[in-house]
Structure formats: structure tokens, C-alpha cells
Design a protein around this motif. Sequence first.
Motif, PDB file in Angstrom:
ATOM      1  N   ASP A 125      25.999  -7.161 -22.509  1.00 33.78           N
ATOM      2  CA  ASP A 125      24.770  -7.218 -23.289  1.00 33.78           C
ATOM      3  C   ASP A 125      24.962  -6.780 -24.729  1.00 33.78           C
ATOM      4  O   ASP A 125      23.983  -6.538 -25.442  1.00 33.78           O
ATOM      5  N   LYS A 146      22.949 -11.703 -27.918  1.00 32.55           N
ATOM      6  CA  LYS A 146      22.057 -10.887 -27.092  1.00 32.55           C
ATOM      7  C   LYS A 146      21.479  -9.721 -27.879  1.00 32.55           C
ATOM      8  O   LYS A 146      20.345  -9.293 -27.619  1.00 32.55           O
ATOM      9  N   TYR A 199      24.332  -9.878 -13.521  1.00 30.61           N
ATOM     10  CA  TYR A 199      25.014 -11.017 -14.134  1.00 30.61           C
ATOM     11  C   TYR A 199      24.767 -11.115 -15.643  1.00 30.61           C
ATOM     12  O   TYR A 199      24.828 -12.202 -16.216  1.00 30.61           O
ATOM     13  N   ARG A 208      22.128 -10.848 -17.480  1.00 32.02           N
ATOM     14  CA  ARG A 208      20.924 -11.508 -17.970  1.00 32.02           C
ATOM     15  C   ARG A 208      20.155 -10.574 -18.907  1.00 32.02           C
ATOM     16  O   ARG A 208      20.139  -9.360 -18.722  1.00 32.02           O
TER      17      ARG A 208
END
Length: 540
Positions: free
Chosen positions: A205, A210, A410, A412
Motif C-alpha cells: 500500500d 495508492k 491482497y 486492496r
Amino acid sequence: MALLGERNYRQPVWHLPLRAAPEDPVMSDGEWARIACEVMDRVGLAREGDFGAVRWVAVRHAADHVHIVATLARQDGGRPDVWNDGYRVRDACRAVERRYGLRGTAPADRTAARRSSRGEMEKAVRRGQEVPSRTFLQRAVQTAAAGASSEAEFFQRLQDDGVLVRRRFSQRTAGEATGYAVAVRGDVNGDGRPVWFGGGKLADDLTLPKLRRRWTGADDFDPARSGVRPLDGRYMSTRTKRVLLRTAVRRAADESGTTTEFFDRLQEGGFLVKARHSQTSPRQVTGYAVAFPVDRAGVEPTWYPGSRLADDLSLSRLLRRWASPGPPHAQAVEHDELTQEERQGFYDDAARAAAYATAQIRRYLAVSPYAVQDACWAASDALHVAAKVTGNRHLHRAAVTYDRAARAPYGRIPTPTPAGDALRTAARLLARTGVIKNRTVVSTVLLIANLVTLLDTIAELRHLQQRQAQADAARRAAAHAREARPAAERPVPQPPEPSAQARLAMAAFPNAWAPLPQHAPTRTAPSEPAPQARPRRRGP
């Protein structure tokens, strides 16, 4: 292997140890044999009924574990596939745990941080570092991203912390950054060059796309926009809003030379600007006002004229300042302007934001446990920044321990929610206070107490989501955060209850008694007279 020839693996031996937990029952040879067969079948190296699979052997030389060794060459001359076999091994282990009632372990959901290699750890020992460079950079980038509200501020905070930064620019669009890498000063390779780590090599992340989504709240990054997500005014007091506006206006004035440039910089920072024009000359600007943007329809923003923020921020004073010759003004530093009361207000607002996020998470515990993932992710930002600005080692341990509990499976990025926005606001407010040099300046009791409650709530949430590894991480983080409270605020440990034998022994005495704990001083009640020395009887 001879049939494979040049297609052989450079390391053709596949080795997998399987170990049961200490509290698991001791299994027989037949059970371990079935476990080994199931693992090899699920991994795909030796499926059931595949007579041309690889040759393998399972060796048990202890009560709690076995070793599986296979040759990476199929008997029919094919080459087995071992790409991402670790994820298949993880799924096989979880299936075995459910079937035999063993202790459950975490899935391979890629929420764990990337570990440093053995060479990096040995290099850190040689250089006398507390942690490897990868770990140090991961924490530095996480803290800088949590306290920043834009890409430019993020890179500036990294450079202020002494981290080397290298940006990667697009070959199609001039000036557009597509990535970044960081390095520790003095950490060089054999050629004497810095050892660079990209954001994706630190954590999933922490890549630039991101991070941009964290700052802007949008899925797609538009270089034409400012890329700034201003602080949400719903979680701040009126005094805090005025201080933040004063700081932003003063910085924009320091970096500007004209009225138009001054207004543009404020709008680029995400603030609303309203100019006041002269009644005789409509084109002449005689004043201005600034406000935080509002998201709710029908709600008017609260405007603050420059003269109400500070005496030297009125437009007339700014025009005289820009017109006077001299060197350019230095950039303002946020935390140098704060008074003790204003800094305490920032901490109180951050504590209220954490309490609001906790209430939102509790609201969704039984209804939709997966709807507040954004708050779990944003809680890491608040912990990292709180640990940095307070300098509390227990909060630092809590932030490091909580790191895995924050990430979504994962890699996200969760959808922004009000609870997550509140915690991001708390992190940015704390970052604007600067590092506290005098620990008695502000009170952190309320903030730490609310953070402990938040971590306990997230641990309960992760347990309901059946993510045991993340729930354990949140519980350990809450335990570290409790140690960060002042000694006067911690609960006094109670002496243990007497055993059944001790209670029976006490019952034989006319007056019930119990031995005092060693740390408790013996005191005589003031209402009772002091014991008098009795004369000793002599003679038979």
C-alpha cells in the motif's frame, strides 16, 4: 532429470517442513502420511492418481513435524510448476488444520509486511543499526504519508527526516512522476551507490498510485488537479480550523508575490477563497476570506477574513509586504506558530476523531463487519504519527505491531468512509503539531485512552471477520498502547486471591486474616492507640 536436460531447475530439490503447534495432539505415522499426500496433491506436484508426477518422500524424525523432499522432475519427462507454490502450500495447510482440528493459522492474504533478507539483517548488525534499512524506510514512508496531504508534502517530509528520495518520471508526459524510491544515507552497495527501495518493495500500500488515492480519495490521478485532499472540518473545533487557516494563509503569502498568485495557492491547497471587491471600482480587490470546503449539501461554509486570522494577514498588509523590496520570505513552519493552548486543542481534536471512529466501527460490528475496512487502515496512520510526535516508545511499538492488522487482503485499497476520514484527520492534525520536546506541554492521556479503545474494537472486528492473525496483531498493539499511559492512569495490580487451603487456614483463626502483599506498607489506623509493650512474666 536427464530427460529434462537444459530445462532442469537450477535448484532441483523441493523441501517443505510441516510442524504442528505445541498444543496440538500428537498424530500417528498414518495421519502424517495422509497429511503429506494431501499437501502434495493441493500444491500440484503429485496429484492423486498422477503416476507420472515427481518422486517425493516424507521423513518423520520427531513427534511434531515431518519433512517432505521432492525432486523437481516429473517421471514422464515434464517440468513441474512451482510458481507461487507458497500460496498453494498455505491453502493446503489451512485445509489440513480444519480437517484434523489443529490450531488455525493465517491465510496467505498478503497482509504481512515484506521481511528483510538475511543479508540485509546481517548488514544492519555490521553497521550497528537497530533495524535493517528496509524496515527503517518502511516506517519512515508510512509516517510521512500519514502526516501529508499531498504528494509534494510527502516528499518534503521524507527529506526533512533525512531520507534520500529519487522520483521516477513518465516518458510520455513531461514532469509527471510515476514512482519513487528511497534510501538510507550511508547505506551503499559494493559500488558505493545508495541501496534504493521502491515503495512497492516496502509494502503493497506504499506505491505512489495508492498513496495518491489516499491523499485525493479518487481512483484515478489527474495531474491537472492539485492532488490535495484538505482536512475534513467536521472533526475539528472552531479554534483548530482558525489555526489551520492562519497557517495555510501565511504559507501561501510567503510563497506569493501578487494577489492572483496568492489566491491560486490557497485554492491549490484545497481551501475556498472569496474576494471582496471595491464598491467604487469593481475590479479592485480590497479584501478576502477563506474557508474549509463542505461536503454536505445546503451547509454554508464558515468564512474567516484574513484580518481575523492575524493582524499581518489582511490584504492591505500583504500588498505592502509584497511591494517592499527585499529577499523572498522564508517558508513558514507550522508547529513553530502554535501556542501551548492551540497545540493542546489539536491533540483534543485528534482524540475526539479517534472516539468518533470507534463509535462508527462498533455500529457496524454486528451489521456489516467488512464496511469499516477503511477505518482499520487509517488507524495505522494515527498510530504512526502519534508515536512520532510524542516520542513514546510504547506507542511506537503499538504502531509497528498493528501494521499487519491495518492492511486489507491482497493489497486492496478500501473505499473511503467517514470513520477513516476522521482518523486521517487526526493523523494530519498531530503531524502539524511537530515533535514535542517538552513532554509537559500537552496532555496525551485522552488521546492514548481513545487509541486503546479503538485498537480493542478493531481486534474484536478482526475476530468477527475470522482474520486471527490480524486480530492478534491488534490485541498486541492495544497492550503496548496501554503501557503508554502515565503511571498514575494505569490500573493498580491487585494481589492474587488466596487459595482454598489458605482460606481454610484463615477460618481456623478467631479473626480472619490474610498476608499483606510485599509492596503494601503496613500502617496503623490513626484512631487506634499505639500498641503498648507488655511486661514479660518471669518465673515458672
